[in-house]
Design a protein around this motif. Structure first.
Motif, mmCIF file in Angstrom:
data_model
loop_
_atom_site.group_PDB
_atom_site.id
_atom_site.type_symbol
_atom_site.label_atom_id
_atom_site.label_comp_id
_atom_site.label_asym_id
_atom_site.label_seq_id
_atom_site.Cartn_x
_atom_site.Cartn_y
_atom_site.Cartn_z
ATOM 1 N N ALA A 67 0.893 -1.258 0.096
ATOM 2 C CA ALA A 67 -0.166 -0.194 -0.298
ATOM 3 C C ALA A 67 0.833 1.311 -0.029
ATOM 4 O O ALA A 67 0.602 2.097 -0.807
ATOM 5 N N ALA A 68 1.978 1.128 0.671
ATOM 6 C CA ALA A 68 2.712 2.398 0.850
ATOM 7 C C ALA A 68 3.425 2.735 -0.528
ATOM 8 O O ALA A 68 3.842 3.676 -0.709
ATOM 9 N N VAL A 69 3.960 1.603 -0.878
ATOM 10 C CA VAL A 69 4.794 1.515 -2.239
ATOM 11 C C VAL A 69 3.841 2.060 -3.645
ATOM 12 O O VAL A 69 4.152 2.865 -4.177
ATOM 13 N N ASP A 70 2.498 1.365 -3.356
ATOM 14 C CA ASP A 70 1.723 1.747 -4.617
ATOM 15 C C ASP A 70 1.181 3.289 -4.553
ATOM 16 O O ASP A 70 0.803 3.857 -5.543
ATOM 17 N N ALA A 71 1.399 3.649 -3.166
ATOM 18 C CA ALA A 71 1.032 5.055 -3.116
ATOM 19 C C ALA A 71 2.040 6.109 -3.395
ATOM 20 O O ALA A 71 1.948 7.362 -3.471
ATOM 21 N N GLY A 72 3.327 5.606 -3.754
ATOM 22 C CA GLY A 72 4.427 6.517 -4.177
ATOM 23 C C GLY A 72 5.078 7.050 -2.867
ATOM 24 O O GLY A 72 5.975 7.797 -2.972
ATOM 25 N N TRP A 73 4.962 6.430 -1.729
ATOM 26 C CA TRP A 73 5.624 6.932 -0.313
ATOM 27 C C TRP A 73 7.056 6.349 -0.329
ATOM 28 O O TRP A 73 7.860 7.004 0.271
ATOM 29 N N TYR A 74 7.377 5.126 -0.985
ATOM 30 C CA TYR A 74 8.825 4.471 -0.885
ATOM 31 C C TYR A 74 8.783 3.725 -1.976
ATOM 32 O O TYR A 74 7.996 3.389 -2.759
ATOM 33 N N PRO A 75 10.082 3.573 -2.318
ATOM 34 C CA PRO A 75 10.680 2.766 -3.511
ATOM 35 C C PRO A 75 9.823 1.543 -3.473
ATOM 36 O O PRO A 75 10.246 0.766 -2.675
ATOM 37 N N HIS A 76 9.647 0.955 -5.083
ATOM 38 C CA HIS A 76 9.197 -0.439 -4.903
ATOM 39 C C HIS A 76 10.541 -1.455 -4.675
ATOM 40 O O HIS A 76 9.907 -2.541 -4.063
ATOM 41 N N THR A 77 11.562 -1.154 -4.588
ATOM 42 C CA THR A 77 12.862 -2.059 -4.496
ATOM 43 C C THR A 77 12.802 -2.201 -2.935
ATOM 44 O O THR A 77 13.388 -3.048 -2.264
#
Length: 320
Positions: free
Chosen positions: A235-245
């Protein structure tokens, strides 16, 4: 005693921790023979010998750096033909699993991926795996050919056991498929100074409850106080808050640290699949009914923006 091939994961001769774990596990079932490909063999040999490698097979060629995966499979196959091992162990990274799978096809053997433990058996090595989102543990062995097994990082504590570590050159012939995919450019990953996520002994992850990229420094501060890696939920990654890596979960990275701290993560099955084998799990969530609390060893019902900074301060004070 039978020999066991161990594929060496390294950066210019600096041996990475998962390889030391493999050498430790390999000693349970035979005599470890390390396979070092690329530059830095002279640097790596001493470390490999310290952790139990009776031999170090080395090969260096431009193909290992200039092309993807297949040249390494060619080399590991050459090592297999030279040694006739009882098993082949490979770190369970994305590249490692591809190398292992290709090798298993070539030598006509069964493969076990993402093992979390390894022991000797009457009919060959027995691997333990965590399955169905780590709800069950299974014990398996390969019944055809030489077992090819990939092992997840943090599955064993590296234990030094000095051995001869005799360095031998490995003759490798590259097949026509080895140059099928060429590396045309590289971009260095920006270093954060934190441990690699999949190898870290401690991981601190943030989820939807962090409520924005601007708030992730709260998670990072706790991680830095512990010398930990930083993870994030889907959820945090999809929202662009943290990198997918840094995503932990079924569609991200699987981690198995000694300590996993989940802050503001509800505990959806997708996330649990990537961290449920952690040795100790701590969760901070203001929802007392969050599914994550069914999994944890320690749970704190509270606002992460109050709990996490206090925890960071306490850890920093104790270290000081």
């Amino acid at each position: 005693m039978a020999e066991v091939l161990v594929y060496v994961d390294h950066v210019d001769g600096a041996v990475r921790k998962p390889t030391l774990e493999l050498l430790t596990l390999a000693r349970r079932i035979g005599e470890p023979v390390a396979v070092h490909l690329g530059a830095g063999a002279d640097t790596a040999a001493a470390t490999l010998a310290e952790y139990g490698a009776v031999k170090v097979l080395t090969a260096d060629a431009a193909e290992f750096a200039d092309y993807l995966v297949v040249p390494k499979v060619d080399a590991l196959e050459a090592a297999y033909n030279a040694v006739s091992p009882a098993a082949v162990l490979v770190p369970s990274s994305a590249e490692g699993k591809e190398i292992a799978a290709r090798l298993a096809v070539r030598i006509g053997s069964g493969i076990i991926t993402d093992a979390v433990d390894l022991e000797a058996g009457d009919e060959g090595p027995v691997a333990t795996q965590s399955v169905f989102a780590a709800s069950y543990s299974t014990k398996s062995r390969v019944t055809k050919g030489t077992p090819v097994i990939t092992v997840k990082p943090n599955s064993a504590a590296p234990e030094a056991a000095p051995a001869a570590g005799t360095v031998e050159q490995l003759a490798v012939s590259f097949g026509s498929a080895s140059t099928g995919t060429k590396v045309v450019s590289r971009t260095p990953r920006e270093s954060t100074g934190r441990p690699e996520l999949t190898e870290a002994a401690i991981v601190v992850s943030g989820g939807r409850g962090v409520n924005g990229a601007e708030n992730f420094p709260v998670i990072e501060a706790l991680a830095d106080s512990l010398g930990a890696a930083v993870g994030a939920s889907r959820a945090a990654v999809d929202a662009g808050w943290y990198p997918h890596t840094n995503q932990v979960g079924q569609t991200g990275k699987s981690v198995s640290p000694q300590l996993y701290i989940a802050a503001g993560i509800s505990g959806a099955i997708q996330h649990r699949a990537g961290m449920q084998t952690s040795k100790t799990i701590v969760a901070v969530n203001k929802d007392a009914e969050a599914p994550i609390f069914d999994l944890v060893d320690y749970g704190v019902v509270g606002d992460l923006f109050q709990v996490v900074p206090q925890l960071t301060e306490e850890i920093t004070a104790r270290k000081g």
